[in-house]
Every structure is written in structure tokens, then in C-alpha cells.
Design an enzyme around this catalytic site. Sequence first.
Site, PDB file in Angstrom:
ATOM      1  N   CYS A  60       0.841  -1.211   0.000  1.00 25.93           N
ATOM      2  CA  CYS A  60       0.000   0.000   0.000  1.00 25.93           C
ATOM      3  C   CYS A  60       0.869   1.251   0.000  1.00 25.93           C
ATOM      4  O   CYS A  60       1.781   1.377   0.813  1.00 25.93           O
ATOM      5  CB  CYS A  60      -0.901  -0.006   1.235  1.00 25.93           C
ATOM      6  SG  CYS A  60      -1.710   1.581   1.520  1.00 25.93           S
ATOM      7  N   CYS A  63       0.322   3.254   3.579  1.00 23.13           N
ATOM      8  CA  CYS A  63       0.685   2.716   4.891  1.00 23.13           C
ATOM      9  C   CYS A  63       2.002   3.343   5.378  1.00 23.13           C
ATOM     10  O   CYS A  63       2.867   3.696   4.571  1.00 23.13           O
ATOM     11  CB  CYS A  63       0.834   1.193   4.818  1.00 23.13           C
ATOM     12  SG  CYS A  63      -0.723   0.287   5.013  1.00 23.13           S
ATOM     13  N   HIS A  93      -4.467   0.268   7.875  1.00 19.88           N
ATOM     14  CA  HIS A  93      -4.920   0.067   6.497  1.00 19.88           C
ATOM     15  C   HIS A  93      -6.376  -0.397   6.445  1.00 19.88           C
ATOM     16  O   HIS A  93      -7.089  -0.176   5.455  1.00 19.88           O
ATOM     17  CB  HIS A  93      -4.002  -0.979   5.841  1.00 19.88           C
ATOM     18  CG  HIS A  93      -4.255  -1.219   4.388  1.00 19.88           C
ATOM     19  ND1 HIS A  93      -3.792  -0.373   3.405  1.00 19.88           N
ATOM     20  CD2 HIS A  93      -4.924  -2.212   3.740  1.00 19.88           C
ATOM     21  CE1 HIS A  93      -4.150  -0.842   2.216  1.00 19.88           C
ATOM     22  NE2 HIS A  93      -4.840  -1.956   2.392  1.00 19.88           N
ATOM     23  N   ASN A 130     -13.397   9.634  -1.588  1.00 17.39           N
ATOM     24  CA  ASN A 130     -14.054   8.597  -2.394  1.00 17.39           C
ATOM     25  C   ASN A 130     -13.854   7.309  -1.656  1.00 17.39           C
ATOM     26  O   ASN A 130     -12.717   6.907  -1.437  1.00 17.39           O
ATOM     27  CB  ASN A 130     -13.379   8.442  -3.759  1.00 17.39           C
ATOM     28  CG  ASN A 130     -13.619   9.637  -4.640  1.00 17.39           C
ATOM     29  OD1 ASN A 130     -14.703  10.203  -4.637  1.00 17.39           O
ATOM     30  ND2 ASN A 130     -12.611  10.020  -5.387  1.00 17.39           N
ATOM     31  N   SER A 167      -8.880   4.442  -5.178  1.00 22.38           N
ATOM     32  CA  SER A 167      -7.807   3.627  -5.739  1.00 22.38           C
ATOM     33  C   SER A 167      -7.248   2.662  -4.703  1.00 22.38           C
ATOM     34  O   SER A 167      -6.447   1.806  -5.032  1.00 22.38           O
ATOM     35  CB  SER A 167      -6.700   4.554  -6.254  1.00 22.38           C
ATOM     36  OG  SER A 167      -6.256   5.399  -5.206  1.00 22.38           O
ATOM     37  N   HIS A 208      -7.064   1.966   1.955  1.00 22.28           N
ATOM     38  CA  HIS A 208      -6.489   2.673   3.104  1.00 22.28           C
ATOM     39  C   HIS A 208      -7.304   3.951   3.347  1.00 22.28           C
ATOM     40  O   HIS A 208      -7.542   4.705   2.411  1.00 22.28           O
ATOM     41  CB  HIS A 208      -5.021   3.015   2.820  1.00 22.28           C
ATOM     42  CG  HIS A 208      -4.271   3.383   4.049  1.00 22.28           C
ATOM     43  ND1 HIS A 208      -3.291   2.602   4.598  1.00 22.28           N
ATOM     44  CD2 HIS A 208      -4.402   4.450   4.885  1.00 22.28           C
ATOM     45  CE1 HIS A 208      -2.839   3.169   5.701  1.00 22.28           C
ATOM     46  NE2 HIS A 208      -3.512   4.291   5.892  1.00 22.28           N
ATOM     47  N   HIS A 247      -8.408   7.387   3.540  1.00 24.20           N
ATOM     48  CA  HIS A 247      -7.752   8.624   3.110  1.00 24.20           C
ATOM     49  C   HIS A 247      -8.728   9.522   2.378  1.00 24.20           C
ATOM     50  O   HIS A 247      -9.812   9.086   1.983  1.00 24.20           O
ATOM     51  CB  HIS A 247      -6.583   8.302   2.171  1.00 24.20           C
ATOM     52  CG  HIS A 247      -7.014   7.775   0.830  1.00 24.20           C
ATOM     53  ND1 HIS A 247      -7.443   6.478   0.644  1.00 24.20           N
ATOM     54  CD2 HIS A 247      -7.113   8.365  -0.393  1.00 24.20           C
ATOM     55  CE1 HIS A 247      -7.765   6.288  -0.635  1.00 24.20           C
ATOM     56  NE2 HIS A 247      -7.582   7.418  -1.283  1.00 24.20           N
ATOM     57  N   GLN A 302      -8.791  13.355  -0.254  1.00 25.17           N
ATOM     58  CA  GLN A 302      -7.988  14.274  -1.062  1.00 25.17           C
ATOM     59  C   GLN A 302      -8.420  15.702  -0.793  1.00 25.17           C
ATOM     60  O   GLN A 302      -9.561  15.950  -0.386  1.00 25.17           O
ATOM     61  CB  GLN A 302      -8.192  13.977  -2.545  1.00 25.17           C
ATOM     62  CG  GLN A 302      -7.738  12.600  -2.975  1.00 25.17           C
ATOM     63  CD  GLN A 302      -7.653  12.517  -4.495  1.00 25.17           C
ATOM     64  OE1 GLN A 302      -7.104  13.393  -5.152  1.00 25.17           O
ATOM     65  NE2 GLN A 302      -8.205  11.459  -5.049  1.00 25.17           N
TER      66      GLN A 302
HETATM   67  P1  H2U Z   1      -8.147   8.218  -4.528  1.00 22.01           P
HETATM   68  O1  H2U Z   1      -8.213   6.875  -3.884  1.00 22.01           O
HETATM   69  O2  H2U Z   1      -9.353   9.079  -4.198  1.00 22.01           O
HETATM   70  O3  H2U Z   1      -7.839   8.139  -5.984  1.00 22.01           O
HETATM   71  O4  H2U Z   1      -6.906   9.015  -3.855  1.00 22.01           O
HETATM   72  C1  H2U Z   1      -5.599   8.555  -3.884  1.00 22.01           C
HETATM   73  C2  H2U Z   1      -4.681   9.654  -4.376  1.00 22.01           C
HETATM   74  O5  H2U Z   1      -3.349   9.316  -4.026  1.00 22.01           O
HETATM   75  C3  H2U Z   1      -4.712   9.821  -5.889  1.00 22.01           C
HETATM   76  O6  H2U Z   1      -5.104  11.126  -6.208  1.00 22.01           O
HETATM   77  C4  H2U Z   1      -2.474   9.760  -5.026  1.00 22.01           C
HETATM   78  C5  H2U Z   1      -3.243   9.583  -6.313  1.00 22.01           C
HETATM   79  O7  H2U Z   1      -2.824  10.528  -7.262  1.00 22.01           O
HETATM   80  N1  H2U Z   1      -1.242   8.971  -4.965  1.00 22.01           N
HETATM   81  C6  H2U Z   1      -0.038   9.576  -4.652  1.00 22.01           C
HETATM   82  O8  H2U Z   1      -0.005  10.799  -4.479  1.00 22.01           O
HETATM   83  N2  H2U Z   1       1.099   8.826  -4.527  1.00 22.01           N
HETATM   84  C7  H2U Z   1       1.130   7.482  -4.754  1.00 22.01           C
HETATM   85  O9  H2U Z   1       2.163   6.861  -4.570  1.00 22.01           O
HETATM   86  C8  H2U Z   1      -0.059   6.776  -5.237  1.00 22.01           C
HETATM   87  C9  H2U Z   1      -1.349   7.552  -5.227  1.00 22.01           C
HETATM   88 ZN    ZN Z   2      -2.353   1.077   3.685  1.00 28.29          ZN
END
Ligand code: H2U
Ligand code: ZN
Length: 339
Positions: A50, A53, A113, A153, A161, A164, A166, A168
Amino acid sequence: MLDLQHASHRRLNALTGEWVLVSPHRTSRPWQGQTEAKSDAVVPSYDPGCYLCPGNVRANGERNPAYENVFAFDNDYAALLPDAPQTEINEDGLIVARGEAGRCRVVCFSPRHDLTLSSMPVDDIAKVAALWRDEFMRLDADPLVGAVQIFENRGAMMGASNPHPHCQIWATDSEPNELVKESHRQRDYFAHRQSCLLCDYLALELGRGERIVCENDGFVALVPFWATWPFETMLLPRHHLGALDEFTESDMRALADILSQITRCYDNLFATPFPYSMGFHQRPSDGGAHPHWHFHGHFYPPLLRSATIRKFMVGFELLGSPQRDITPESAAERLRAAR
Ligand code: H2U
Ligand code: ZN
């Protein structure tokens, strides 16, 4: 007298000025369309793969600190960059574009996580709220930033995505569309009545009670009269607050508690974790006075009537206006019962 529980009708979204079509008689229609797979995957408390994490390496090669509570960083794949050129093109008002600068942040809610807002202790959600306030205040003071959007989201169905916990933060130079609509409606209402649209709306809802889902000393969660998504809710502070910078410790605590309550209602309803997009709308960060602006949260969950059937905004909804079958009142009743 219009029968809101049986007759098809349109409801006005007082906050955006848009209409939603409500068709209560349509709830018994059969469903032979797409169903979503239910995930029974067990999520580990730490995932070495992840990128959120603690201690792990992100996609750009940077290593996360061994954080113990919350952690925020610049999005490595930011949709908005601070150095975007501020130029514009305009051909007869028909082909129009403007450079848009901004900043994007990612906020981890917990080192764990496997947790979600619904399974985190309120004390820990309060730490997330404190970080949101810090992030907001820093971005709000940045001359580059005109508006700050915090959003989460949750669930693969909503395009998250990673499980975990989180969210934005996208800080934009200009006000995004939804904020523009809400700013306009609140400003108009304030100018005509010398009072706040959402303060007055909340007083009406508290008097009626039928769309209230849960509440505490500082916040109320309700299904708005004009809700579009089947189980859409709105979080409203009881007293007038324009943005996170005005929040006291007790406001933050109340926000954390209402987030815990509403996400648990969702999870209890028919899926754990219940997918959604949620976020906070607050006054713009353009340096102006916005006495008409009332801070609030929106939850937009896609599920329709079970964990495997989702609502699509297609057909008439794309071409005409959004539509819903179950009424906001019956959605509120079901969410209340899931407390
Ligand atoms: P979402 O799950 O809402 O997509 O948010 C995850 C965000 O994390 C996504 O915008 C960022 C992605 O660009 N990200 C990073 O900044 N670094 C990473 O190593 C992977 C994902
Ligand atoms: Zn994680």
C-alpha cells in the site's frame, strides 16, 4: 395538496437552484440490469504493497514516515499544479479556456490500512478534523488559492484507488461549478431576507423531523428535501460557521462524532463498507467576506436498494434532470432505523 409520497413531482434544490424529479410509484419496478460484486476480501491492518501505509514507498519513490495518527502529503499525481500558466483563450465567447493553477494534497486518516471512518474511534476522527482545519487554513491563506475542496471517495464503486482510509484536497484558483451554484443561491437568499439559507432550512427540518437521520450538540445529519442520490445526506452545523477556520474544539468534536454516526448508519444499512463520495463545502478562499456561506458536508452514496444494485445517472437524468424513486423521507426513515 401535493402528495409527496405517491404522486410524481419535482423538488427544488434550494442550495443549487436545480430541480430533481421524484417518482415514488416506481420503486417496485423489477431489476434485470447490472449488479455489483460484493467483496468479502479481508483487509489486513498493514499492507506492504500500500502506498499510504506508514513506512512504505510511494509510487514516486518517496517513503512515508512511520506516522502514528494522521499524515498529509502533496499528491504525487496532482490534477492541479501551482505553476500552471494563467493565460486564456477566447474565440467569440465560443471557444473559451483559462489556465488553472492549484494544489492537491492527500490525507491519510489512520496508520491502520483496515479502518474506515465508521470503524475509527471518534477521538481519532477528531485528529483528522484537526488536520483538515490546518490544511484548510494554510491553503486559504495562499494567494494562489480561490477555493478548497476536501473530499473522500470510498469504495472501488466510487473509484477509490486504495482501501487505506484517506481523502484528497484539491485547492483551485477558481470556484468549481458546485460551489458557484451554492454561492449564488446563498448570496441571493441572504440579500433578500437578511438571514442564512441553511440556518433557516435547518430550523425548518428540525421542526419537522421527518428527514433527520442523526444529530449531536453541534451537527445534524439529514436527507435533504431535494436529495438526488437514494441515500444522499447533508451534514449541517447547528450554528452559523462559514469554514473550518471558525471551528472551535467542540465544533470539531461534533463534526467527528456526526461523521462517525452517519458512516455507521450507512454501513449498517446494507454494506460494509458502504461506498460513497463525501466532501465539505465551505466559503470560497478569495479573501472576500462571505457572511451568507454556511459550512456543510455532502454524502453521495451510489447504492440504490441493496449492496449490489447501484444507481446510474443516465438517460433522462443525463439529458433532462436527475430523478429518484424512493422518497427522501423513506430514505431518512431507513437510515434512522439503521443507527
Ligand atoms: P483516490 O483513492 O481518491 O484516488 O486518492 C488517492 C490519491 O493518491 C490519488 O489522487 C495519489 C493519487 O494521485 N497517490 C499519490 O499521491 N502517490 C502514490 O504513490 C499513489 C497515489
Ligand atoms: Zn495502507
